[in-house]
Scaffold this motif. Structure first.
Motif, PDB file in Angstrom:
ATOM      1  N   SER A  36       0.898  -1.240  -0.423  1.00 32.08           N
ATOM      2  CA  SER A  36      -0.204   0.057   0.082  1.00 32.08           C
ATOM      3  C   SER A  36       0.428   0.988  -0.109  1.00 32.08           C
ATOM      4  O   SER A  36       0.499   2.483  -0.505  1.00 32.08           O
ATOM      5  N   ALA A  37       1.829   1.623   0.534  1.00 34.59           N
ATOM      6  CA  ALA A  37       3.148   2.327   0.500  1.00 34.59           C
ATOM      7  C   ALA A  37       3.027   2.754  -0.507  1.00 34.59           C
ATOM      8  O   ALA A  37       3.454   3.762  -1.038  1.00 34.59           O
ATOM      9  N   LEU A  38       3.927   1.638  -1.932  1.00 26.71           N
ATOM     10  CA  LEU A  38       4.225   2.236  -2.974  1.00 26.71           C
ATOM     11  C   LEU A  38       2.778   2.479  -3.377  1.00 26.71           C
ATOM     12  O   LEU A  38       3.601   3.640  -4.205  1.00 26.71           O
ATOM     13  N   GLU A  39       2.352   2.645  -3.489  1.00 28.07           N
ATOM     14  CA  GLU A  39       0.554   2.018  -4.817  1.00 28.07           C
ATOM     15  C   GLU A  39       0.342   3.457  -3.645  1.00 28.07           C
ATOM     16  O   GLU A  39       0.548   4.385  -4.641  1.00 28.07           O
ATOM     17  N   SER A  40       0.862   4.482  -3.076  1.00 30.59           N
ATOM     18  CA  SER A  40      -0.086   5.939  -2.482  1.00 30.59           C
ATOM     19  C   SER A  40       1.355   6.355  -2.782  1.00 30.59           C
ATOM     20  O   SER A  40       0.925   7.576  -3.052  1.00 30.59           O
ATOM     21  N   PHE A  41       2.874   6.534  -2.186  1.00 32.42           N
ATOM     22  CA  PHE A  41       3.262   7.108  -2.593  1.00 32.42           C
ATOM     23  C   PHE A  41       3.254   8.121  -4.170  1.00 32.42           C
ATOM     24  O   PHE A  41       3.865   9.306  -4.505  1.00 32.42           O
ATOM     25  N   LYS A  42       3.650   6.981  -5.315  1.00 29.71           N
ATOM     26  CA  LYS A  42       3.437   7.326  -6.264  1.00 29.71           C
ATOM     27  C   LYS A  42       1.874   8.076  -6.933  1.00 29.71           C
ATOM     28  O   LYS A  42       1.995   8.948  -7.708  1.00 29.71           O
ATOM     29  N   ARG A  43       0.902   8.679  -6.053  1.00 25.83           N
ATOM     30  CA  ARG A  43       0.279   9.625  -5.861  1.00 25.83           C
ATOM     31  C   ARG A  43       0.641  11.009  -5.249  1.00 25.83           C
ATOM     32  O   ARG A  43       0.173  11.885  -5.548  1.00 25.83           O
ATOM     33  N   LEU A  44       1.797  11.194  -5.158  1.00 22.74           N
ATOM     34  CA  LEU A  44       2.630  12.399  -4.028  1.00 22.74           C
ATOM     35  C   LEU A  44       3.470  13.147  -5.313  1.00 22.74           C
ATOM     36  O   LEU A  44       4.106  14.057  -4.590  1.00 22.74           O
ATOM     37  N   VAL A  45       3.831  12.443  -5.946  1.00 23.37           N
ATOM     38  CA  VAL A  45       4.918  12.717  -7.001  1.00 23.37           C
ATOM     39  C   VAL A  45       4.212  12.763  -9.075  1.00 23.37           C
ATOM     40  O   VAL A  45       3.168  12.151  -8.466  1.00 23.37           O
ATOM     41  N   ASP A  46       4.882  14.469  -8.820  1.00 23.80           N
ATOM     42  CA  ASP A  46       4.430  14.247 -10.726  1.00 23.80           C
ATOM     43  C   ASP A  46       5.765  12.786 -11.382  1.00 23.80           C
ATOM     44  O   ASP A  46       5.988  12.078 -10.893  1.00 23.80           O
ATOM     45  N   SER A  47       5.191  12.994 -12.799  1.00 22.76           N
ATOM     46  CA  SER A  47       5.588  11.953 -13.803  1.00 22.76           C
ATOM     47  C   SER A  47       7.706  12.744 -13.584  1.00 22.76           C
ATOM     48  O   SER A  47       8.076  11.415 -14.277  1.00 22.76           O
ATOM     49  N   GLU A  48       7.705  13.717 -13.183  1.00 18.79           N
ATOM     50  CA  GLU A  48       9.428  13.211 -12.953  1.00 18.79           C
ATOM     51  C   GLU A  48       9.809  12.770 -11.901  1.00 18.79           C
ATOM     52  O   GLU A  48      11.188  12.533 -11.882  1.00 18.79           O
ATOM     53  N   GLY A  49       8.807  12.860 -10.703  1.00 19.71           N
ATOM     54  CA  GLY A  49       9.548  11.898  -9.418  1.00 19.71           C
ATOM     55  C   GLY A  49       9.836  12.820  -8.410  1.00 19.71           C
ATOM     56  O   GLY A  49      10.067  12.719  -7.547  1.00 19.71           O
ATOM     57  N   LYS A  50       8.995  14.284  -8.428  1.00 19.61           N
ATOM     58  CA  LYS A  50       9.369  15.531  -7.667  1.00 19.61           C
ATOM     59  C   LYS A  50       7.938  15.511  -6.715  1.00 19.61           C
ATOM     60  O   LYS A  50       7.002  15.470  -7.636  1.00 19.61           O
ATOM     61  N   PHE A  51       8.319  15.608  -5.094  1.00 17.65           N
ATOM     62  CA  PHE A  51       7.200  15.479  -4.730  1.00 17.65           C
ATOM     63  C   PHE A  51       6.288  16.982  -5.394  1.00 17.65           C
ATOM     64  O   PHE A  51       6.776  17.988  -5.160  1.00 17.65           O
ATOM     65  N   ARG A  52       5.088  16.869  -5.475  1.00 14.30           N
ATOM     66  CA  ARG A  52       3.532  18.283  -4.967  1.00 14.30           C
ATOM     67  C   ARG A  52       2.925  18.406  -4.028  1.00 14.30           C
ATOM     68  O   ARG A  52       2.707  19.342  -3.850  1.00 14.30           O
ATOM     69  N   VAL A  53       3.655  17.465  -3.006  1.00 16.07           N
ATOM     70  CA  VAL A  53       3.433  18.030  -1.501  1.00 16.07           C
ATOM     71  C   VAL A  53       4.302  17.678  -0.394  1.00 16.07           C
ATOM     72  O   VAL A  53       5.305  17.131  -0.280  1.00 16.07           O
ATOM     73  N   PRO A  54       4.409  19.023   0.536  1.00 21.05           N
ATOM     74  CA  PRO A  54       5.289  18.789   1.455  1.00 21.05           C
ATOM     75  C   PRO A  54       5.550  17.870   2.064  1.00 21.05           C
ATOM     76  O   PRO A  54       4.867  17.260   2.207  1.00 21.05           O
ATOM     77  N   THR A  55       6.634  16.558   2.272  1.00 22.53           N
ATOM     78  CA  THR A  55       6.532  15.518   2.982  1.00 22.53           C
ATOM     79  C   THR A  55       7.513  14.652   3.400  1.00 22.53           C
ATOM     80  O   THR A  55       8.668  15.789   3.214  1.00 22.53           O
ATOM     81  N   VAL A  56       7.516  14.295   5.240  1.00 21.48           N
ATOM     82  CA  VAL A  56       8.717  15.000   5.816  1.00 21.48           C
ATOM     83  C   VAL A  56       8.356  13.031   6.454  1.00 21.48           C
ATOM     84  O   VAL A  56       7.500  12.547   6.784  1.00 21.48           O
ATOM     85  N   PHE A  57       9.723  12.475   6.112  1.00 20.47           N
ATOM     86  CA  PHE A  57       9.330  11.109   7.116  1.00 20.47           C
ATOM     87  C   PHE A  57       9.922  11.298   8.453  1.00 20.47           C
ATOM     88  O   PHE A  57      10.743  11.479   8.783  1.00 20.47           O
ATOM     89  N   VAL A  58       9.091  11.405   9.458  1.00 19.73           N
ATOM     90  CA  VAL A  58       9.500  11.650  11.210  1.00 19.73           C
ATOM     91  C   VAL A  58       9.399   9.828  11.597  1.00 19.73           C
ATOM     92  O   VAL A  58       8.478   9.202  11.646  1.00 19.73           O
ATOM     93  N   THR A  59      11.046   9.048  11.396  1.00 23.03           N
ATOM     94  CA  THR A  59      10.825   8.211  12.754  1.00 23.03           C
ATOM     95  C   THR A  59      11.313   8.422  13.788  1.00 23.03           C
ATOM     96  O   THR A  59      12.443   9.059  14.116  1.00 23.03           O
ATOM     97  N   ASN A  60      11.251   6.879  14.968  1.00 21.19           N
ATOM     98  CA  ASN A  60      11.966   6.990  16.854  1.00 21.19           C
ATOM     99  C   ASN A  60      12.960   6.364  15.648  1.00 21.19           C
ATOM    100  O   ASN A  60      13.794   6.123  16.984  1.00 21.19           O
ATOM    101  N   ALA A  61      13.078   6.162  14.808  1.00 20.37           N
ATOM    102  CA  ALA A  61      14.846   5.075  14.793  1.00 20.37           C
ATOM    103  C   ALA A  61      16.206   6.041  14.868  1.00 20.37           C
ATOM    104  O   ALA A  61      16.193   7.599  14.897  1.00 20.37           O
ATOM    105  N   GLY A  62      16.709   5.691  15.600  1.00 19.51           N
ATOM    106  CA  GLY A  62      18.419   6.345  16.325  1.00 19.51           C
ATOM    107  C   GLY A  62      19.800   5.851  15.784  1.00 19.51           C
ATOM    108  O   GLY A  62      20.656   6.494  15.764  1.00 19.51           O
ATOM    109  N   ASN A  63      19.573   4.947  14.923  1.00 20.43           N
ATOM    110  CA  ASN A  63      20.815   3.691  14.565  1.00 20.43           C
ATOM    111  C   ASN A  63      21.349   4.193  13.085  1.00 20.43           C
ATOM    112  O   ASN A  63      21.560   3.054  12.863  1.00 20.43           O
ATOM    113  N   ALA A  64      21.103   5.063  12.562  1.00 12.93           N
ATOM    114  CA  ALA A  64      21.321   5.725  11.419  1.00 12.93           C
ATOM    115  C   ALA A  64      21.454   6.603  11.194  1.00 12.93           C
ATOM    116  O   ALA A  64      20.809   8.186  11.829  1.00 12.93           O
ATOM    117  N   MET A  65      22.569   7.390   9.792  1.00 16.18           N
ATOM    118  CA  MET A  65      22.790   8.831  10.011  1.00 16.18           C
ATOM    119  C   MET A  65      21.482   9.058   8.838  1.00 16.18           C
ATOM    120  O   MET A  65      20.659   8.250   8.236  1.00 16.18           O
TER     121      MET A  65
END
Length: 732
Positions: free
Chosen positions: A29-58
């Motif tokens: 469902s994630a792949l299907e959903s995020f295709k709706r958020l980008v244009d034909s060039e793969g750029k986001f049309r809506v400001p989108t930020v990923f907020v995770t509680n993970a802390g083990n990576a840069m």
């Protein structure tokens, strides 16, 4: 939500674990959903930020990982890790800090601005006698440099460590000795040195079917051990990560920055936070929503604990934080930690310093069950038809209002006074029995025009009178269609929608006064983000159990098997039978009975090759004679259908069963629709034969040319001007 000109005036905050992935497995469902958020060039049309509680990576590593998972480019500036807000705690950057966690935590700490760093492993090596839980690692000889070890001034917990017992022991020792674990203290130092903790998730969702322990479980152990040993409560100088408001404030800042990067100059009015954990994702979003409400009305009353409030951590003067958002709505999905019916409402998994929690702060603004289509996913015309069919059981009057274009932003746009474009529609929906909101449906008008006319009734195209009222003829119709195509060049989009809102409300109320049950549908010919010329390049046929017999005579369905056969012909010797208008029955084996006293039975098995099904054979019963076709060679993986665009012929001697092109079949189904097609591809197709023929012709031409070149005879004697003249007679 939408600013004038079609630019979105909202931002999206997505959790990662349990929303986008489970462990390393990307949720479909994630792949299907995020295709709706980008244009034909793969750029986001809506400001989108990923907020995770993970802390083990840069952050840049997490951005690369997300790009690989979602197949779109994610930048580092779109990622908020649990530790990201620590960059704002500059008062601790020049202090010597003890850090705990796993992964590149030293690199992470340096990247955040910390200069003097000590890891748990370095502390254990410096004070080997402190780590005594593991008997194999016990060292009884003290280190020579213990007395010269500088004092630790703060503790920073990035995430759960690998060896909990070692980290718990050394952190408690450091807190009890005021940062000097080598020196015995005459009395307990309390309050202890500053303690900053990231990631408060008690549990998180990986590949396992049950949630796994997170850093919140480690913090719970640390809190209880310190309380049990010292009799005092552990004090967090700051709790970073969800559900802390400061994390959402940091994410808010990044949403505004990204909006400017993608060309949105208008203010981001709303935030939508999507998560799978009510104790962190939903609770945190609701806390930040309450903070925004309090800030916008300039309330002075403190609502949260002083220890973790934004004002206490970053200063009370927040007037320069004018990011402009008015609200933060929480959206709960059931693809991760939360599962309806499993959660115990008597338990509270929220972090200790956030207790007690008001029940309303753990209630999402929207709940998306696992079986529902994700909010950003495309709903096909056939799926939409299935939804509408459920609403048509009571045979209501149907009226369809069709805009030329429509999008999610049109429904959430608000002016400076906070009024939307559909004030009348909001009132009508509150008065009606129920409202269904579907963000994106592919070709909804096609579903209406092709499937909904019932009992010979056709659509009645409504023409509004000068006053906007329906004529008496229209009031007696049961399928009404109103095309809202009266836009003028000098009319703004909000003004157009408000005018249409008044028309929709007036028409609906008029029909509701005449009829007891009215189904009103507000849709458009195409999305505002999609031009009218755009078409779907890949279509998937879906068969529904409720309408096979009535609407699709080429489809047959039993309890666990689907078959689509445009034309079937049985040839027995010199006799030929065309099979049409059959009725299906059976369970795993599909039996189709035709009016000519002919039955066709398709038999299947799934045991010879685990994970695959195959067609054992087809038997045809004509009156009292039975003919069996075993040479079928039809099969596919389980949950896949078998499809063939060419003619399929089953033979047994002189007997044949011919099924015309576009044949599709699938047994062992769970839902009454075809799975993805496992297509038959014959090696020697017409294009391949054509290609081989052309290659053969060119090969013959080349061989002929080479033979002719090899047959050319050249002269073997040449005239020398200084020598004797060469004489060649006729015999030579």
């Amino acid at each position: 939500m939408a600013a004038l000109g079609g630019k979105p005036a909202f931002g999206l905050l997505f959790d990662i674990d349990g929303v986008i992935v489970r462990g390393k497995k990307v949720l479909p469902s994630a792949l299907e959903s995020f295709k709706r958020l980008v244009d034909s060039e793969g750029k986001f049309r809506v400001p989108t930020v990923f907020v995770t509680n993970a802390g083990n990576a840069m952050r840049h590593d997490k951005a690369k990982q997300l790009s690989s998972w979602l197949e779109i480019e994610i930048h580092e500036e779109q990622v908020v890790m649990a530790h990201s807000p620590l960059r704002m705690f500059q008062q601790y950057h020049n202090k010597r800090v003890l850090i705990s966690g796993q992964g590149p935590i030293v690199e992470i700490a340096k990247n955040l601005g910390f200069e003097k760093i000590v890891t748990i492993e370095e502390l254990r090596c410096t004070f080997p006698m402190l780590d005594a839980v593991d008997h194999k690692r016990r060292i009884s000889v003290p280190c020579t440099f213990e007395q010269y070890f500088p004092r630790i001034e703060a503790v920073v917990l990035f995430g759960e460590p690998i060896r909990w017992e070692t980290a718990l022991q050394l952190i408690v020792d450091t807190l009890m000795t005021d940062g000097l674990p080598a020196r015995p203290m005459p009395h307990l130092v309390y309050p202890h040195i500053p303690l900053l903790a990231c990631n408060m998730d008690l549990q998180w969702m990986a590949e396992a079917w049950m949630p796994r322990f997170g850093h919140g479980a480690f913090l719970l152990c640390l809190e209880n051990l310190y309380k049990k040993i010292t009799g005092h409560n552990l004090i967090y100088t700051a709790l970073i990560g969800k559900p802390s408001e400061i994390t959402y404030h940091h994410a808010h800042h990044m949403v505004v920055a990204q909006a400017k990067n993608i060309g949105i100059d208008s203010c981001v009015k709303r935030l939508y936070a999507v998560g799978d954990n009510i104790y962190t994702d939903i609770f945190g979003a609701n806390l930040y929503d309450r903070y925004l409400s309090r800030r916008n009305v300039q309330e002075s009353k403190r609502i949260v604990n002083v220890e973790r409030s934004i004002e206490e951590l970053l200063g009370s003067d927040t007037s320069d934080w004018g990011y402009g958002a008015e609200s933060c709505s929480s959206i709960l999905v059931q693809t991760g930690v939360y599962s309806e019916g499993v959660q115990n409402g008597m338990l509270d998994h929220s972090p200790r310093d956030f207790l007690p929690v008001e029940e309303k702060l753990r209630a999402p603004n929207e709940l998306h069950p696992t079986k529902e289509v994700p909010a950003l996913a495309t709903i096909s015309a056939d799926e939409f038809k299935d939804i509408v069919m459920q609403k048509l059981k009571k045979r209501p009057v149907v009226v369809v209002f069709a805009e030329e274009s429509l999008s999610v932003e049109d429904f959430s746009w608000q002016d400076e006074a906070g009024e939307g474009a559909f004030p009348n529609l909001e009132n009508v929906s509150s008065e009606s029995d129920g409202l269904t909101y579907l963000p994106f449906v592919h070709a909804p008008l096609r579903a209406f025009h092709h499937h909904l006319p019932m009992q010979g009734q056709n659509w009645y195209n409504v023409k509004l009178g000068p006053s906007g009222l329906l004529s008496d003829v229209a009031l007696n119709e049961t399928l009404l269609f109103l095309n809202l195509d009266d836009a003028t060049s000098d009319e703004d989009r909000p003004d157009l929608l408000k005018r249409h809102d008044a028309v929709i409300s007036q028409v609906y109320r008029t029909l509701a006064e005449r009829h007891s049950d009215v189904l009103a549908v507000y849709t458009a010919h195409h999305s505002s983000w999609q031009s009218g010329e755009e078409t779907l390049t890949r279509r998937v046929r879906r068969l529904l159990a409720t309408d096979l017999a009535a609407e699709d005579e080429k489809g047959y369905a039993s309890n666990k098997t689907l078959l689509y056969a445009p034309n079937m012909t049985v040839i027995i010797g010199k006799d030929s039978y065309s099979l049409t208008s059959g009725t299906a029955e059976g369970d795993e084996d599909l039996t189709i009975r035709f009016p000519q006293d002919i039955s066709v039975i398709f038999s299947f098995e799934n045991e010879k090759s685990p994970g695959y099904w195959s067609l054992l054979g087809v038997s045809v019963a004509i009156q009292n004679n039975t003919y069996i076709f075993n040479d079928t060679k039809v099969g596919a993986p389980l949950q896949f259908s078998y499809h063939c665009s060419q003619e399929v012929i089953f033979t047994d001697g002189d007997n044949k069963l011919n099924i015309s092109s576009d044949f599709q079949i699938q047994p062992y189904i769970e839902e009454r629709r075809f799975g993805s097609a496992y297509d038959c591809v014959y090696f020697f197709t017409v294009p391949i034969w054509s290609g081989l023929f052309v290659c053969g012709v060119f090969s013959l031409i080349m061989i002929f040319g080479l033979v002719m070149i090899m047959d050319i005879k050249t002269m073997d004697r040449f005239d020398d001007p200084k020598g004797k003249t060469i004489t060649i007679n006729t015999s030579e």
